[in-house]
Design a protein around this motif. Structure first.
Motif, mmCIF file in Angstrom:
data_model
loop_
_atom_site.group_PDB
_atom_site.id
_atom_site.type_symbol
_atom_site.label_atom_id
_atom_site.label_comp_id
_atom_site.label_asym_id
_atom_site.label_seq_id
_atom_site.Cartn_x
_atom_site.Cartn_y
_atom_site.Cartn_z
ATOM 1 N N TYR A 1 -0.988 7.254 -4.913
ATOM 2 C CA TYR A 1 -2.160 6.952 -4.088
ATOM 3 C C TYR A 1 -2.510 5.469 -4.148
ATOM 4 O O TYR A 1 -2.859 4.860 -3.137
ATOM 5 C CB TYR A 1 -3.329 7.808 -4.562
ATOM 6 C CG TYR A 1 -4.634 7.587 -3.842
ATOM 7 C CD1 TYR A 1 -4.832 8.057 -2.552
ATOM 8 C CD2 TYR A 1 -5.695 6.923 -4.478
ATOM 9 C CE1 TYR A 1 -6.053 7.867 -1.891
ATOM 10 C CE2 TYR A 1 -6.908 6.732 -3.832
ATOM 11 C CZ TYR A 1 -7.073 7.203 -2.536
ATOM 12 O OH TYR A 1 -8.279 7.010 -1.899
ATOM 13 N N VAL A 2 -2.422 4.863 -5.343
ATOM 14 C CA VAL A 2 -2.794 3.451 -5.466
ATOM 15 C C VAL A 2 -1.654 2.508 -5.090
ATOM 16 O O VAL A 2 -1.883 1.311 -4.904
ATOM 17 C CB VAL A 2 -3.291 3.115 -6.899
ATOM 18 C CG1 VAL A 2 -4.497 3.938 -7.255
ATOM 19 C CG2 VAL A 2 -2.187 3.289 -7.942
ATOM 20 N N ARG A 3 -0.443 3.026 -4.921
ATOM 21 C CA ARG A 3 0.680 2.154 -4.569
ATOM 22 C C ARG A 3 1.074 2.235 -3.089
ATOM 23 O O ARG A 3 1.756 1.346 -2.584
ATOM 24 C CB ARG A 3 1.910 2.501 -5.425
ATOM 25 C CG ARG A 3 1.707 2.280 -6.915
ATOM 26 C CD ARG A 3 3.017 2.205 -7.645
ATOM 27 N NE ARG A 3 3.673 0.931 -7.435
ATOM 28 C CZ ARG A 3 4.904 0.635 -7.852
ATOM 29 N NH1 ARG A 3 5.615 1.534 -8.494
ATOM 30 N NH2 ARG A 3 5.426 -0.553 -7.628
ATOM 31 N N PHE A 4 0.648 3.271 -2.407
ATOM 32 C CA PHE A 4 1.053 3.454 -1.010
ATOM 33 C C PHE A 4 0.519 2.323 -0.128
ATOM 34 O O PHE A 4 -0.639 1.935 -0.225
ATOM 35 C CB PHE A 4 0.529 4.797 -0.497
ATOM 36 C CG PHE A 4 0.940 5.104 0.914
ATOM 37 C CD1 PHE A 4 2.222 5.554 1.198
ATOM 38 C CD2 PHE A 4 0.056 4.929 1.967
ATOM 39 C CE1 PHE A 4 2.612 5.830 2.501
ATOM 40 C CE2 PHE A 4 0.435 5.200 3.275
ATOM 41 C CZ PHE A 4 1.715 5.654 3.542
ATOM 42 N N ARG A 5 1.379 1.811 0.769
ATOM 43 C CA ARG A 5 0.946 0.720 1.645
ATOM 44 C C ARG A 5 1.589 0.776 3.032
ATOM 45 O O ARG A 5 1.535 -0.193 3.789
ATOM 46 C CB ARG A 5 1.247 -0.645 0.997
ATOM 47 C CG ARG A 5 2.710 -0.933 0.759
ATOM 48 C CD ARG A 5 2.875 -2.233 -0.011
ATOM 49 N NE ARG A 5 4.267 -2.556 -0.265
ATOM 50 C CZ ARG A 5 5.043 -3.311 0.524
ATOM 51 N NH1 ARG A 5 4.542 -3.800 1.635
ATOM 52 N NH2 ARG A 5 6.291 -3.557 0.212
ATOM 53 N N HIS A 6 2.192 1.924 3.359
ATOM 54 C CA HIS A 6 2.912 2.010 4.630
ATOM 55 C C HIS A 6 2.044 2.686 5.694
ATOM 56 O O HIS A 6 2.364 3.760 6.207
ATOM 57 C CB HIS A 6 4.241 2.746 4.436
ATOM 58 C CG HIS A 6 5.189 2.023 3.536
ATOM 59 N ND1 HIS A 6 5.971 0.970 3.971
ATOM 60 C CD2 HIS A 6 5.456 2.161 2.220
ATOM 61 C CE1 HIS A 6 6.705 0.504 2.973
ATOM 62 N NE2 HIS A 6 6.402 1.211 1.892
ATOM 63 N N ASP A 7 0.928 2.047 5.995
ATOM 64 C CA ASP A 7 0.083 2.483 7.097
ATOM 65 C C ASP A 7 -0.508 1.240 7.750
ATOM 66 O O ASP A 7 -0.148 0.116 7.407
ATOM 67 C CB ASP A 7 -1.011 3.456 6.619
ATOM 68 C CG ASP A 7 -1.922 2.850 5.568
ATOM 69 O OD1 ASP A 7 -1.854 1.624 5.331
ATOM 70 O OD2 ASP A 7 -2.712 3.587 4.974
ATOM 71 N N LYS A 8 -1.425 1.416 8.699
ATOM 72 C CA LYS A 8 -1.941 0.274 9.459
ATOM 73 C C LYS A 8 -2.735 -0.707 8.600
ATOM 74 O O LYS A 8 -2.871 -1.883 8.956
ATOM 75 C CB LYS A 8 -2.799 0.756 10.623
ATOM 76 C CG LYS A 8 -4.042 1.533 10.232
ATOM 77 C CD LYS A 8 -4.802 1.997 11.463
ATOM 78 C CE LYS A 8 -6.056 2.777 11.085
ATOM 79 N NZ LYS A 8 -6.787 3.239 12.294
ATOM 80 N N GLY B 1 7.906 5.752 0.141
ATOM 81 C CA GLY B 1 7.936 4.712 -0.880
ATOM 82 C C GLY B 1 7.210 5.008 -2.170
ATOM 83 O O GLY B 1 7.128 4.144 -3.048
ATOM 84 N N ILE B 2 6.668 6.242 -2.346
ATOM 85 C CA ILE B 2 5.916 6.527 -3.583
ATOM 86 C C ILE B 2 6.526 7.668 -4.402
ATOM 87 O O ILE B 2 5.998 8.029 -5.448
ATOM 88 C CB ILE B 2 4.430 6.846 -3.285
ATOM 89 C CG1 ILE B 2 4.302 8.045 -2.353
ATOM 90 C CG2 ILE B 2 3.747 5.621 -2.692
ATOM 91 C CD1 ILE B 2 2.852 8.490 -2.139
#
Length: 310
Positions: A198-205, A178-179
């Motif tokens: 780095y500041v936009r990634f959100r696909h983790d726990k 997604g980045i």
């Protein structure tokens, strides 16, 4: 002798006056040159000819004192008002030189004037920065003075000017989904597009919670990097780059004044907080709205006001 002495004094006054005029002219020319250089790097910014929302925004202007700026990153794909990708309030006290940053989670469930209970990021989609200002005022009793909607492409360019050697971070795991790029795990210095990823990634726990942490981390480090310059030399160029990538109701003079104040007065370490605060929310799911953060409004309102007044 007296007459000769007076002539010498007059001569020196003229020389000093001339040097002062030349210095002012030189600084002005350099400032204009740097600003135009910045603009030349940002000719494709989508807000180049924008400013529609500025006339509708009703925040009270502040000449000097405490300033609250609504910082918005939009995930627009061409819509006039898409839901906001990030919502922050940047607070700066011109008397104490203290800067603060508040991140409001985009799924926070609040009342939006005229639209009922919704995720807070829907307010921007319904009515732009002004409706979001009203929503924050109604729910958290915070006055917003200015707004700035950021095109993320501009963030990359500005970051590279402020920190040409990159921003050092410790990436906990590989980030790619997604980045539009791949960021490997480990300590490293990130530039433009990778720093944006780095500041936009959100696909983790940690999902949005991790993204908010990284956004605050990078903004704090960019601020420190800017202060380490020890001067305002790059400020005109930065403002030139920013201009086409930001839709804001802050005029250039106000931006330059606050920027110069930040750089020359060595403001205190930036303090940060997140809304909702720990222990004040539950994860819920509502028909027609989806997954939300249902918050204890009184607890968060009190925490936010205490944070800003401390």
């Amino acid at each position: 002798m007296e007459r000769a002495g007076r002539r010498r004094k007059v001569r020196w006054k003229r020389v000093i006056s001339l040097l002062f005029i030349l210095m002012v002219a030189g600084v002005s020319a350099y400032t204009v040159y740097q600003y135009k250089q910045g603009v030349s790097l940002a000719t494709d910014g989508k807000f180049k000819d924008d400013g529609k929302a500025a006339s509708a925004f009703q925040g009270e202007e502040v000449k000097f004192g405490r300033i609250n700026v609504l910082l918005l990153g939009s995930d627009s794909r061409g819509e006039e008002h898409a839901r906001t990708d990030s919502i922050m309030i940047a607070h700066y006290d011109q008397e104490t030189h203290q800067s603060k940053l508040i991140s409001i989670m985009r799924d926070t469930y609040v009342n939006i004037p005229g639209h009922g209970e919704q995720k807070i990021n829907a307010a921007y989609a319904y009515g732009g920065p002004e409706l979001l200002r009203q929503t924050i005022k109604e729910n958290f009793n915070i006055d917003i003075n200015y707004y700035a909607v950021v095109d993320f492409e501009g963030f990359s360019k500005v970051a590279d000017i402020i920190a040409p050697d990159g921003i050092e971070v410790d990436v906990p795991h590989e980030m790619t989904y997604g980045i539009g790029t791949t960021i490997n795990a480990g300590k490293q210095s990130l530039h433009g597009d990778k720093l944006l990823g780095y500041v936009r990634f959100r696909h983790d726990k940690l999902s949005d919670f991790g993204r908010v942490q990284r956004q605050q981390e990078v903004i704090r480090k960019l601020k420190d990097e800017a202060l380490s310059m020890g001067s305002i030399i790059k400020l005109p160029k930065i403002l030139g780059v920013i201009n086409p990538y930001v839709d804001t109701n802050m005029d250039t003079a106000t931006l330059f004044s606050v920027g110069k104040d930040l750089l020359t007065n060595k403001s205190n370490d930036m303090k940060s907080m997140r809304i909702p605060v720990n222990g004040s929310f539950t994860n819920e799911k509502y028909d027609g709205v989806g997954a939300v953060l249902s918050i204890n409004l009184n607890e968060n309102r009190t925490a936010l006001n205490e944070f800003l007044s401390s």
